[in-house]
Design a protein around this motif. Structure first.
Motif, PDB file in Angstrom:
ATOM      1  N   ALA A 103       0.851  -1.202   0.000  1.00 24.90           N
ATOM      2  CA  ALA A 103       0.000   0.000   0.000  1.00 24.90           C
ATOM      3  C   ALA A 103       0.881   1.244   0.000  1.00 24.90           C
ATOM      4  N   LYS A 104       0.472   2.252  -0.762  1.00 25.76           N
ATOM      5  CA  LYS A 104       1.272   3.486  -0.848  1.00 25.76           C
ATOM      6  C   LYS A 104       1.290   4.180   0.519  1.00 25.76           C
ATOM      7  N   PRO A 105       2.444   4.683   0.928  1.00 25.08           N
ATOM      8  CA  PRO A 105       2.494   5.379   2.217  1.00 25.08           C
ATOM      9  C   PRO A 105       1.588   6.610   2.190  1.00 25.08           C
ATOM     10  N   LYS A 106       0.993   6.861   3.336  1.00 27.60           N
ATOM     11  CA  LYS A 106       0.016   7.954   3.396  1.00 27.60           C
ATOM     12  C   LYS A 106       0.687   9.314   3.662  1.00 27.60           C
ATOM     13  N   ILE A 107       2.044   9.299   3.933  1.00 31.49           N
ATOM     14  CA  ILE A 107       2.724  10.570   4.245  1.00 31.49           C
ATOM     15  C   ILE A 107       2.984  11.323   2.951  1.00 31.49           C
ATOM     16  N   LYS A 108       2.479  12.529   2.877  1.00 32.49           N
ATOM     17  CA  LYS A 108       2.678  13.334   1.667  1.00 32.49           C
ATOM     18  C   LYS A 108       3.925  14.212   1.836  1.00 32.49           C
TER      19      LYS A 108
END
Lengths: 152, 150
Positions: A15-20
């Protein structure tokens, strides 16, 4: 059956990390926006004032040679070009002084750093008031110099 | 219950180094304290010499002689000279340390700042305290009115 079988350890779609990433390099006291540009302006005005100060100590020292020598030197300040230079000097000193007071508040006032952006806006506003107060006087002096009234 | 054994620290005890004067800290503090003084000294100087009356057009030898007839402006200008030049020189030192990466260049620039500061402080102080309002070599019409008529 063991909970972690070979099957579950195999690579799975991650899953793509949620930290932008930050939208811009800003948000600290020193990097970007008001914090940095106030510092840049402080340096530029500081260096300009320093080199004027070196010249100004030397030209004032001529007062010790003879009255006529000093009058000849100071008459160089009574020209329209130097009049604009004096206006630039006051603009530079006005910013350096007001932002210097802002730096003191940031360093010594308990909530100064938190309000550095507001303090910068206040500095700019006071700077505009200061220059607006001085510029008309100076410009009228420049016009008098340009129209042939070199001394009062 | 057994007694806990505390392992020996990885490094042996070292006596604290002799504390030296933290010049950078005092320089940092000087910029702020002298800055407060300079706000008053410079704006007073600018107001009297540049903004009031006819501005820079009224400055000449007699104007200076009139200012230096009382100790007030002598003290003012002395404080201004020392506070401002050391403040400026220390600021330039910071900038040189920031941008002059080559050792030789940095040393040359720092030396130039130090030498020019010392020379100008001595020169300026001598000019203020040896100022003669009625010098013998004055041309006609340049002296203040309080000088004895030759």
């Amino acid at each position: 059956m063991p909970e972690n079988s070979a099957g579950t350890l195999a690579p799975q779609p991650v899953a793509k990390p949620k930290i932008k990433p930050p939208r811009r390099l800003a948000g600290t006291l020193y990097r970007g926006r008001e914090g940095m540009w106030s510092w840049v302006l402080h340096r530029i005005t500081g260096v300009s004032i320093y080199f004027f100060l070196l010249v100004h100590i030397l030209d004032t020292s001529v007062v010790r040679i003879s009255p006529q020598a000093y009058n000849a030197v100071i008459d160089q300040y009574k020209t329209p070009i130097m009049g604009l230079g004096e206006l630039a000097l006051v603009i530079a000193i006005g910013y350096h002084a007001l932002n210097g007071l802002r730096i003191i508040l940031i360093d010594f006032w308990s909530v100064g750093a938190r309000h550095q952006r507001l303090l910068f806006i206040i500095v700019i506003l006071l700077w505009i008031v200061l220059v607006a107060g001085f510029a008309p006087r100076q410009i009228s002096n420049i016009i008098l110099e340009a129209t042939g009234h070199p001394s009062a | 219950m057994t007694t806990e054994t505390i392992p020996a620290p990885r490094s042996s005890y070292a006596p604290p180094k002799k504390r030296r004067v933290n010049w950078e800290k005092w320089g940092w503090l000087y910029m702020r304290i002298s800055g407060l003084f300079l706000v008053v000294l410079i704006f007073g100087h600018l107001f009297v010499n540049l903004a009031s009356g006819a501005g820079v057009r009224e400055i000449d030898f007699a104007f200076i002689a009139g200012k230096y007839a009382t100790p007030f402006w002598i003290v003012w200008d002395t404080l201004l000279l020392w506070f401002a030049l050391i403040h400026g020189a220390n600021g330039m030192r910071t900038i040189v340390n920031d941008y002059a990466h080559r050792v030789v260049l940095r040393r040359v620039l720092l030396t130039a700042i130090l030498v020019s500061t010392v020379v100008l402080l001595v020169l300026g102080t001598l000019v203020i305290y040896t100022f003669d309002p009625c010098p013998a070599n004055a041309a006609a019409g340049t002296l203040p009115t309080f000088c004895p008529v030759k």
